[in-house]
Design an enzyme around this catalytic site. Structure first.
Site, PDB file in Angstrom:
ATOM      1  NE  ARG A   1     118.505 -26.636  69.015  1.00  0.00           N
ATOM      2  CZ  ARG A   1     118.577 -25.322  68.805  1.00  0.00           C
ATOM      3  NH1 ARG A   1     117.720 -24.743  67.995  1.00  0.00           N
ATOM      4  NH2 ARG A   1     119.515 -24.603  69.391  1.00  0.00           N
TER       5      ARG A   1
ATOM      6  CD  GLU B   1     116.273 -29.240  64.717  1.00  0.00           C
ATOM      7  OE1 GLU B   1     116.886 -28.271  64.268  1.00  0.00           O
ATOM      8  OE2 GLU B   1     116.823 -30.277  65.104  1.00  0.00           O
TER       9      GLU B   1
ATOM     10  NE  ARG C   1     124.615 -36.042  61.048  1.00  0.00           N
ATOM     11  CZ  ARG C   1     124.330 -36.387  59.799  1.00  0.00           C
ATOM     12  NH1 ARG C   1     124.605 -37.609  59.394  1.00  0.00           N
ATOM     13  NH2 ARG C   1     123.777 -35.552  58.955  1.00  0.00           N
ATOM     14  CG  HIS C   2     118.792 -34.398  63.432  1.00  0.00           C
ATOM     15  ND1 HIS C   2     119.422 -34.800  62.279  1.00  0.00           N
ATOM     16  CD2 HIS C   2     118.929 -33.042  63.492  1.00  0.00           C
ATOM     17  CE1 HIS C   2     119.918 -33.739  61.662  1.00  0.00           C
ATOM     18  NE2 HIS C   2     119.646 -32.682  62.384  1.00  0.00           N
TER      19      HIS C   2
ATOM     20  CD  GLU D   1     125.978 -27.455  62.430  1.00  0.00           C
ATOM     21  OE1 GLU D   1     125.652 -26.609  63.281  1.00  0.00           O
ATOM     22  OE2 GLU D   1     125.338 -27.654  61.367  1.00  0.00           O
TER      23      GLU D   1
ATOM     24  CB  SER E   1     127.098 -23.103  65.560  1.00  0.00           C
ATOM     25  OG  SER E   1     125.888 -23.004  66.287  1.00  0.00           O
TER      26      SER E   1
ATOM     27  NE  ARG F   1     124.134 -34.007  66.044  1.00  0.00           N
ATOM     28  CZ  ARG F   1     123.870 -33.237  64.993  1.00  0.00           C
ATOM     29  NH1 ARG F   1     124.829 -32.489  64.463  1.00  0.00           N
ATOM     30  NH2 ARG F   1     122.652 -33.187  64.484  1.00  0.00           N
TER      31      ARG F   1
END
Length: 428
Positions: free
Chosen positions: A214, A216, A222-223, A351, A354, A402
């Site tokens: 990704r 981002e 956390r990323h 998080e 999902s 994670r």
């Protein structure tokens, strides 16, 4: 260069036997007529005791001058010594220098100096020699093994999906373009669409543990821009059923990690107990817990999830999200069209993932794509299976990185990735 014992395997039963060990020279203490060498491998430490009168003055001098972190092999007699690691030591007859380490070292291994994580990552090969660092990867391996075992126990078939794709999988943002011969392609963000196509193929229950990418801009603890994703998809299933799979997978991972007491001790972190069933709250309840930090219909900010975590400790689910906040392939809730059958899986304020039940009606999928300014024709390879008998299905994707971060007690996900790729790091 062959060994008969690993360092951590030496025991009192080996007393008076001749054994060979190989590893890294961690430390040298020269007291004049006697010296103590600490040898290390993945299993632990062993004490090599040099008696000058026994090994000779030349050997004593040469062996005590070997630089720390050099690779050596020793052969000698095992003797009981209560003060040595494992209660035994080796009196060497021979010592072979296999590969001498340059000095100074780029990073200390036993030195009581804390280094910044960027410095450590630049010399990760040295960083990994510390038990408290390598323990992260033992925990990660325990989690991965438990996930494979649990999903196969539940009848899931392991698959591998493409990592080079022709178009966006989840809305067109955060993509890494790559040159694919004379065309532009992208690194996959998720195996989502391929998992669903496998449902159309009748595989019914599939999982994959593999890389995802990704692009981002986030550069937080956390990323990551390259991460390892655990993904499942299950036919004739809804959101509640795959949440049950998630619970059992995480509980199996927790049990596997808890069994590795040595790694938890190295990490100085207690085991995490996962009691089933895990709590579930709705999005509406989460908004109420956040006390004005988020409006209905907005995604939950970090401030909001922190407020929620004050009442929801440990792992839990947030269910019945607004449909507008979920990807085009998430199923609408049966009781109220403004809600979805999508969920988030949380650990305290973090998080984790999902998931949810997917749309299996092609007409609805095409409509949802148009509503998100996506052209259904660009997704024909994905939509085609839905025209020929697609069962209801559900699934999720969970970041292994994670999960390892949570169970190892790390404050930064990079601690649990051997060579992380983030906003600024592409080497080593």
């Amino acid at each position: 260069m062959q060994y008969t014992r690993k360092c951590g395997e030496l025991a009192s039963e080996d007393n008076d036997s001749t054994q060979s060990l190989c590893g890294w020279l961690q430390d040298v203490r020269n007291l004049g007529g006697i010296a103590f060498l600490t040898l290390r491998d993945r299993t632990g430490l062993a004490q090599i005791t040099l008696l000058k009168k026994k090994v000779g003055e030349d050997n004593f001098k040469d062996w005590t001058n070997i630089s720390r972190e050099s690779v050596i092999c020793v052969e000698g007699t095992v003797k009981s010594n209560k003060e040595a690691p494992g209660g035994v030591e080796i009196l060497p007859d021979s010592l072979t220098l296999i590969n001498e380490a340059k000095t100074p070292l780029p990073l200390g291994v036993i030195d009581k100096i804390d280094s910044e994580i960027e410095t450590r990552l630049n010399a990760r090969y040295m960083d990994l020699r510390k038990p408290e660092i390598s323990a992260h990867f033992k925990v990660r391996a325990a989690i991965s093994g438990a996930v494979h075992k649990q999903l196969r126990l539940e009848g899931f078939l392991e698959i591998q999906t493409p990592k080079i794709i022709a178009s966006a999988t989840e809305g067109g943002t955060g993509l890494f373009p790559v040159q694919y011969f004379d065309k532009e392609a992208y690194l996959t963000q998720s195996p989502q669409l391929y998992k669903q196509m496998a449902m159309g193929g009748g595989l019914e229950k599939v999982y994959e543990i593999g890389p995802a990418f990704r692009a981002e801009e986030h550069n937080t603890p956390r990323h990551l821009n390259e991460f390892t994703s655990i993904d499942i998809e299950q036919s004739f299933s809804d959101d509640n059923e795959v949440m049950g799979v998630m619970e059992r997978v995480v509980a199996a991972a927790a049990e596997a990690v808890s069994a590795d007491i040595e790694s938890l001790n190295d990490l100085q972190t207690p085991p995490i107990d996962v009691e089933l069933p895990l709590p579930r709250i709705t999005y509406d309840e989460a908004v109420d817990m956040a006390k004005g930090l988020v409006e209905w219909g907005e995604d939950l900010s970090m401030e909001a999830t922190r407020a929620i975590s004050e009442k929801m400790d440990g792992f839990y689910f947030i269910t019945k999200w607004p449909l507008q906040l979920k990807p085009f392939y998430i199923q609408q809730d049966d009781s109220d069209p403004k809600y979805s059958k999508g969920f988030d899986f949380m650990y305290k304020e973090v998080e984790m993932t999902s998931g949810g039940q997917r749309v299996h009606d092609v007409a609805i999928l095409e409509e949802r794509l148009r509503n998100q300014d996506l052209n259904p024709e660009d997704f024909e390879h994905y939509l085609s299976p839905f025209r020929y008998g697609m069962p209801p299905h559900a699934g999720w994707g969970l970041g292994l990185d994670r999960l390892a971060m949570i169970f190892s007690g790390a404050s930064n996900v990079r601690e649990c990735v051997l060579w992380p790729r983030d906003r600024t790091r592409m080497t080593p």
